[in-house]
Design an enzyme around this catalytic site. Structure first.
Site, short mmCIF file in Angstrom:
data_model
loop_
_atom_site.label_atom_id
_atom_site.label_comp_id
_atom_site.label_asym_id
_atom_site.label_seq_id
_atom_site.Cartn_x
_atom_site.Cartn_y
_atom_site.Cartn_z
N SER A 140 7.09 -1.34 -12.89
CA SER A 140 5.66 -1.35 -13.26
C SER A 140 5.51 -0.70 -14.63
O SER A 140 6.26 0.23 -14.96
CB SER A 140 4.85 -0.56 -12.24
OG SER A 140 3.54 -0.34 -12.72
N TYR A 153 4.00 7.49 -7.87
CA TYR A 153 4.25 6.05 -7.98
C TYR A 153 4.93 5.73 -9.31
O TYR A 153 5.94 5.02 -9.37
CB TYR A 153 2.93 5.28 -7.85
CG TYR A 153 3.06 3.79 -8.07
CD1 TYR A 153 3.61 2.98 -7.08
CD2 TYR A 153 2.65 3.20 -9.26
CE1 TYR A 153 3.74 1.61 -7.28
CE2 TYR A 153 2.77 1.84 -9.46
CZ TYR A 153 3.31 1.05 -8.47
OH TYR A 153 3.45 -0.31 -8.68
P1 NAP Z 1 1.35 -6.27 -1.90
O1 NAP Z 1 0.59 -7.55 -1.91
O2 NAP Z 1 0.75 -5.10 -1.18
O3 NAP Z 1 2.80 -6.58 -1.35
C1 NAP Z 1 3.70 -5.56 -0.97
C2 NAP Z 1 4.75 -6.19 -0.08
O4 NAP Z 1 5.65 -5.16 0.33
C3 NAP Z 1 4.16 -6.82 1.17
O5 NAP Z 1 4.84 -8.01 1.45
C4 NAP Z 1 4.44 -5.79 2.25
O6 NAP Z 1 4.58 -6.47 3.47
C5 NAP Z 1 5.76 -5.22 1.76
N1 NAP Z 1 6.01 -3.89 2.31
C6 NAP Z 1 5.19 -2.81 2.25
N2 NAP Z 1 5.75 -1.79 2.92
C7 NAP Z 1 6.94 -2.24 3.41
C8 NAP Z 1 7.97 -1.65 4.19
N3 NAP Z 1 7.90 -0.38 4.62
N4 NAP Z 1 9.05 -2.40 4.50
C9 NAP Z 1 9.13 -3.69 4.09
N5 NAP Z 1 8.20 -4.30 3.35
C10 NAP Z 1 7.11 -3.58 3.03
O7 NAP Z 1 1.61 -5.75 -3.36
P2 NAP Z 1 2.28 -6.42 -4.66
O8 NAP Z 1 1.38 -6.10 -5.77
O9 NAP Z 1 2.66 -7.83 -4.41
O10 NAP Z 1 3.56 -5.51 -4.82
C11 NAP Z 1 4.86 -6.01 -5.03
C12 NAP Z 1 5.58 -5.11 -6.01
O11 NAP Z 1 4.94 -5.20 -7.28
C13 NAP Z 1 5.60 -3.63 -5.65
O12 NAP Z 1 6.88 -3.10 -5.89
C14 NAP Z 1 4.59 -3.03 -6.60
O13 NAP Z 1 4.83 -1.67 -6.87
C15 NAP Z 1 4.79 -3.90 -7.82
N6 NAP Z 1 3.69 -3.89 -8.78
C16 NAP Z 1 2.46 -4.36 -8.44
C17 NAP Z 1 1.42 -4.31 -9.35
C18 NAP Z 1 0.04 -4.80 -9.04
O14 NAP Z 1 -0.91 -4.49 -9.78
N7 NAP Z 1 -0.13 -5.60 -7.99
C19 NAP Z 1 1.64 -3.78 -10.63
C20 NAP Z 1 2.90 -3.30 -10.95
C21 NAP Z 1 3.92 -3.38 -10.02
P3 NAP Z 1 4.34 -5.85 4.93
O15 NAP Z 1 3.05 -5.08 4.89
O16 NAP Z 1 4.30 -7.08 5.79
O17 NAP Z 1 5.53 -5.01 5.23
#
Ligand code: NAP
Length: 262
Positions: A140, A153
């Site tokens: 990120s 984070y």
């Molecule tokens: P998201 O929609 O909340 O997706 C997160 C995913 O991780 C979900 O599939 C969730 O599925 C899974 N997860 C959460 N806890 C888990 C656990 N204990 N074991 C296994 N799976 C787990 O968020 P996202 O934005 O797509 O995030 C994906 C990545 O992008 C993350 O690493 C995040 O830090 C990074 N990121 C996001 C943003 C943003 O603004 N969205 C910005 C920078 C970086 P379940 O709940 O089914 O387990």
């Protein structure tokens, strides 16, 4: 069964991971989808099988739990069809540092750092031996910005960047491609889980745009892909400054300014 490598995607039940799943399915890759929510994974798998005709397996796991993590590690180390790991599962932070407790800190580190590292370590020896394959780690821009007050984070994401850079140096010469992807604010459920209304943010990238840009970087074999960075040379300048700093590190004696107290 596809002749292309199978792609294992963590955090595939929503957001960035689910979008990667759709894109790799369209490219004809078989998939293994990992997350906790089995029903959501099954629904996505059914849709992708129908849409793209690829084989999609669901492997439910809570990657912050040692036994579940070990199960996925075992799969990554033993299944020779898996040639790409999308190390995407991650959680955000609710509140500032003073609002954290032992449990929330543990949960962030377990998923965003420990699981990412152990899964990369599980697949790396096999890919290095084969002389091919890819590991994509989702970091990120927060990992570059302590100013954003998401300290724990951001620290986990700074770790993901460093881990990726180290792996590039260690595994790159052995034929393994390692990419760090650094999104900024992207419209996914992560904001809701962190107690933030995404619509209150001044600017947000749509998740399709983010993943499509990340995949352009992937196809170019970029080591670091920052889709929201509009002036590409800024990264090169930062890295050059880092190298310059390293060239001024001399370990035999403290620097002159530390040789007299005042
Ligand atoms: P998201 O929609 O909340 O997706 C997160 C995913 O991780 C979900 O599939 C969730 O599925 C899974 N997860 C959460 N806890 C888990 C656990 N204990 N074991 C296994 N799976 C787990 O968020 P996202 O934005 O797509 O995030 C994906 C990545 O992008 C993350 O690493 C995040 O830090 C990074 N990121 C996001 C943003 C943003 O603004 N969205 C910005 C920078 C970086 P379940 O709940 O089914 O387990």
């Amino acid at each position: 069964m596809s002749t292309l490598p199978t792609v294992l995607i963590t955090g595939a039940s929503s957001g960035i991971g689910a979008t990667y799943a759709q894109r790799f399915a369209r490219r004809g890759h078989d998939l293994i989808l990992v997350a906790r929510d089995k029903a959501r994974l099954e629904a996505l798998a059914t849709r992708l099988r129908e849409e793209s005709g690829v084989a999609v397996e669901v492997l439910p796991a809570d990657l912050s739990k040692t036994s579940d993590l070990a199960n996925v590690e075992k799969r990554l180390s033993s299944d020779a069809r898996i040639g790409v790991l999308i190390n995407n599962a991650g959680i955000g932070q609710s509140g500032g540092f003073a609002d954290q407790n032992a449990e929330s800190i543990e949960a962030l580190i377990a998923l965003n750092m420990t699981a990412v590292t152990r899964l990369a370590a599980a697949i790396a020896p096999r890919l290095a031996k084969a002389g091919e394959g890819a590991i994509v780690n989702i970091g990120s821009v927060v990992g570059l910005a302590p100013e954003l007050n998401m300290t724990v984070y951001g620290a986990t994401k700074a770790y993901v960047l460093f881990l990726s850079q180290g792996l590039q140096l260690e595994l790159g010469p052995q034929g393994v491609y390692v990419q760090a992807v650094l999104p900024a604010a992207t419209r996914t459920d992560i904001w809701k889980h962190s107690g933030i209304d995404v619509d209150t943010l001044p600017e947000v990238m749509e998740v399709d745009d983010l993943v499509d840009a990340a995949l352009i970087g992937y196809d170019r074999r970029e080591p670091i892909t920052i889709p929201p960075l509009h002036v590409a040379r800024r990264w090169d300048e930062l890295d050059s400054a880092r190298r310059l700093l390293l060239s001024d590190i001399r370990q035999a004696h403290p620097a002159e300014r530390y040789q007299t107290a005042s």
